[in-house]
Design an enzyme around this catalytic site. Sequence first.
Site, short mmCIF file in Angstrom:
data_model
loop_
_atom_site.label_atom_id
_atom_site.label_comp_id
_atom_site.label_asym_id
_atom_site.label_seq_id
_atom_site.Cartn_x
_atom_site.Cartn_y
_atom_site.Cartn_z
CE LYS A 137 -57.57 1.59 13.68
NZ LYS A 137 -57.03 0.29 13.22
N GLY B 23 -67.58 -2.12 13.90
CA GLY B 23 -66.85 -3.04 14.77
C GLY B 23 -67.70 -3.45 15.95
CD GLU C 27 -72.59 -2.60 10.15
OE1 GLU C 27 -72.94 -3.41 11.03
OE2 GLU C 27 -71.82 -2.88 9.24
CB CYS D 6 -72.14 -7.09 11.56
SG CYS D 6 -72.38 -6.60 9.86
CD GLU E 225 -71.16 -9.75 16.75
OE1 GLU E 225 -70.43 -8.91 17.31
OE2 GLU E 225 -71.75 -9.53 15.68
P1 NAI Z 1 -62.96 -3.83 17.31
O1 NAI Z 1 -64.26 -3.10 17.39
O2 NAI Z 1 -62.06 -3.70 18.49
O3 NAI Z 1 -62.14 -3.35 16.01
C1 NAI Z 1 -62.68 -2.70 14.89
C2 NAI Z 1 -61.82 -1.50 14.54
O4 NAI Z 1 -61.81 -0.58 15.63
C3 NAI Z 1 -60.35 -1.83 14.27
O5 NAI Z 1 -59.87 -1.00 13.24
C4 NAI Z 1 -59.68 -1.46 15.58
O6 NAI Z 1 -58.32 -1.14 15.46
C5 NAI Z 1 -60.48 -0.24 15.99
N1 NAI Z 1 -60.44 0.08 17.42
C6 NAI Z 1 -60.28 -0.77 18.47
N2 NAI Z 1 -60.27 -0.08 19.63
C7 NAI Z 1 -60.43 1.23 19.33
C8 NAI Z 1 -60.48 2.43 20.10
N3 NAI Z 1 -60.38 2.42 21.42
N4 NAI Z 1 -60.65 3.60 19.45
C9 NAI Z 1 -60.78 3.64 18.11
N5 NAI Z 1 -60.71 2.54 17.32
C10 NAI Z 1 -60.54 1.34 17.92
O7 NAI Z 1 -63.27 -5.35 17.03
P2 NAI Z 1 -62.27 -6.61 17.20
O8 NAI Z 1 -61.54 -6.46 18.51
O9 NAI Z 1 -61.48 -6.77 15.98
O10 NAI Z 1 -63.31 -7.81 17.31
C11 NAI Z 1 -63.99 -8.07 18.53
C12 NAI Z 1 -65.42 -8.48 18.26
O11 NAI Z 1 -66.14 -7.40 17.68
C13 NAI Z 1 -65.60 -9.62 17.28
O12 NAI Z 1 -65.41 -10.87 17.87
C14 NAI Z 1 -67.01 -9.39 16.83
O13 NAI Z 1 -67.91 -9.92 17.79
C15 NAI Z 1 -67.15 -7.89 16.82
N6 NAI Z 1 -66.93 -7.32 15.47
C16 NAI Z 1 -68.01 -6.88 14.76
C17 NAI Z 1 -67.84 -6.41 13.48
C18 NAI Z 1 -68.99 -5.94 12.67
O14 NAI Z 1 -68.94 -6.00 11.45
N7 NAI Z 1 -70.02 -5.41 13.26
C19 NAI Z 1 -66.53 -6.39 12.83
C20 NAI Z 1 -65.44 -6.81 13.67
C21 NAI Z 1 -65.67 -7.26 14.92
#
Ligand code: NAI
Length: 494
Positions: A191, A244, A266, A300, A397
């Site tokens: 996804k 994420g 991660e 990240c 972050e």
């Molecule tokens: P997120 O963690 O919500 O999204 C990442 C992925 O998880 C996306 O594909 C999203 O659709 C999916 N997702 C969201 N909620 C989910 C759920 N309940 N069950 C399963 N999958 C789910 O991150 P978002 O909202 O895009 O960004 C928020 C913050 O997260 C950013 O500001 C940043 O601080 C952090 N982040 C860290 C990343 C990293 O590389 N470690 C990458 C992206 C965001």
Amino acid sequence: MVTASAKASRSVSAPKIRQTQLLIDGKWVDAKSGRTFETLNPATETKIADVAEGDAVDIDRAVKAARKAFESGDWSKMDARDRGKLMFRLADLVEQNLEELAILESHDNGKPIRDSRAADLPLVIDCLRYYAGWADKLKGDTIPIRGDHFCYTRREPIGVAGQIIPWNFPLLMVAWKWGPALAAGCTLVLKPAEQTPLSCLRLGELAIEAGFPKGVINIVPGYGPTAGAALVKHPDVDKIAFTGEHRTAQIIMADAAPTLKRLTFELGGKSPNIIFADCDLDAAVAGTEFGLFFNQGQCCCAGSRVFVEEKIHDAFVEKLVKRAKSRKLGDPLDPNTTQGPQVDQAQFDKILEYIEKGGDEGAKCLTGGKRWGKKGFFVEPTVFSEVTDEMAIAREEIFGPVMSILPFKKLDEVIERANRTTFGLAAAVWTRDVGKAHKIAHSVRAGTVWINCYDVFDAAAPFGGFKMSGIGRELGEAGLANYTELKTVTMSLQ
Ligand code: NAI
Ligand code: MG
């Protein structure tokens, strides 16, 4: 007349969008609900395309296809060398289509085309090739147990892998997820992030062209709480690999509990970047700029807490601010651009809120601090000095182009402060004193430590987090273990 060099520095045109559907069982299909969602160009805030919006029903179809493909053995029991060959073929196709994929990535994500071409795509190709090479090298051990027995272990594919990825490095995250899963003989449902589905769908087309059997690779774009959560809860998915936010990982962990799925995470960070007075100052300044501002700060492992030894604080800050000011913001498809927009409105708003908080809490904004331009989610490269450990900008972050500079005096002091965080993804140290460098490397609780460099990634080197930055490791041999079950076979020799 357009000279060759003028031509090379011109913006490339917007890409043709070839694929917006779901990939299930080797076919491109609409979501069962018929619904779609918009993906935007973050530089202009305009729609690029409507993409099929998968939900629980589509996830179920995709998981069934992946399960069927796994059980059939067409993939999991294929000669490992042939599996590797298909993966090499996919890497070759990515290489042949590098320019198109780089443009698509920059268009959907906003990252400068120079980075997509020189960093993202080469790393994608390298990662696919690295793991293609592993396909026929996964082996077990023979174990000298007590008694007249022959005991050995086998590494078997874990089964159906559910993979949920973010938007900051869309294609690279696919490569990190697909590489080890496919090498191990798993089938998968991916996804992509709702902000950036396009390059991943194009990669799905290339996978079909490469000749992967149907059902091995399935892609279901959609939202987290619907498509993502359905994948996590599905009883026929054996493992979830997620990249994420840590808060999302907490939800995933709870959702995965009833089925006791294997989980690898991660997550984010607040990585310390430690600059000692005896460093090569210009190298440290350049590495610090890169370590935080690369990819618009959306990394990240971004070096967001810059600890600078007091003795060189002013000289360091002066050079750093100059570099931050010289970053070239603009159209991501212009090869001269070094900083593009943030990925979406939510990230943009979050970053500006943190900038405001930084000022309110008493940090000094040396440059930046505002939106750039009138259109697109651009944020000026921002540097705060006089930051203290307790401030929100030093603890949380931000995931944007916002750097915090924190002065320090002593080695032990900086180690203790560097570790005063719930995260533990990466760290860096700049010094010419090898003893000090390794003392830091051994004392900082982080999954990766860079010495006199930053963001050096290689498919062969494990990457992942201590503490709330993750569980498990990606890349390298360590990354493969997450996609295998270890089986022990014992036979009596009587
Ligand atoms: P997120 O963690 O919500 O999204 C990442 C992925 O998880 C996306 O594909 C999203 O659709 C999916 N997702 C969201 N909620 C989910 C759920 N309940 N069950 C399963 N999958 C789910 O991150 P978002 O909202 O895009 O960004 C928020 C913050 O997260 C950013 O500001 C940043 O601080 C952090 N982040 C860290 C990343 C990293 O590389 N470690 C990458 C992206 C965001
Ligand atoms: Mg979220």
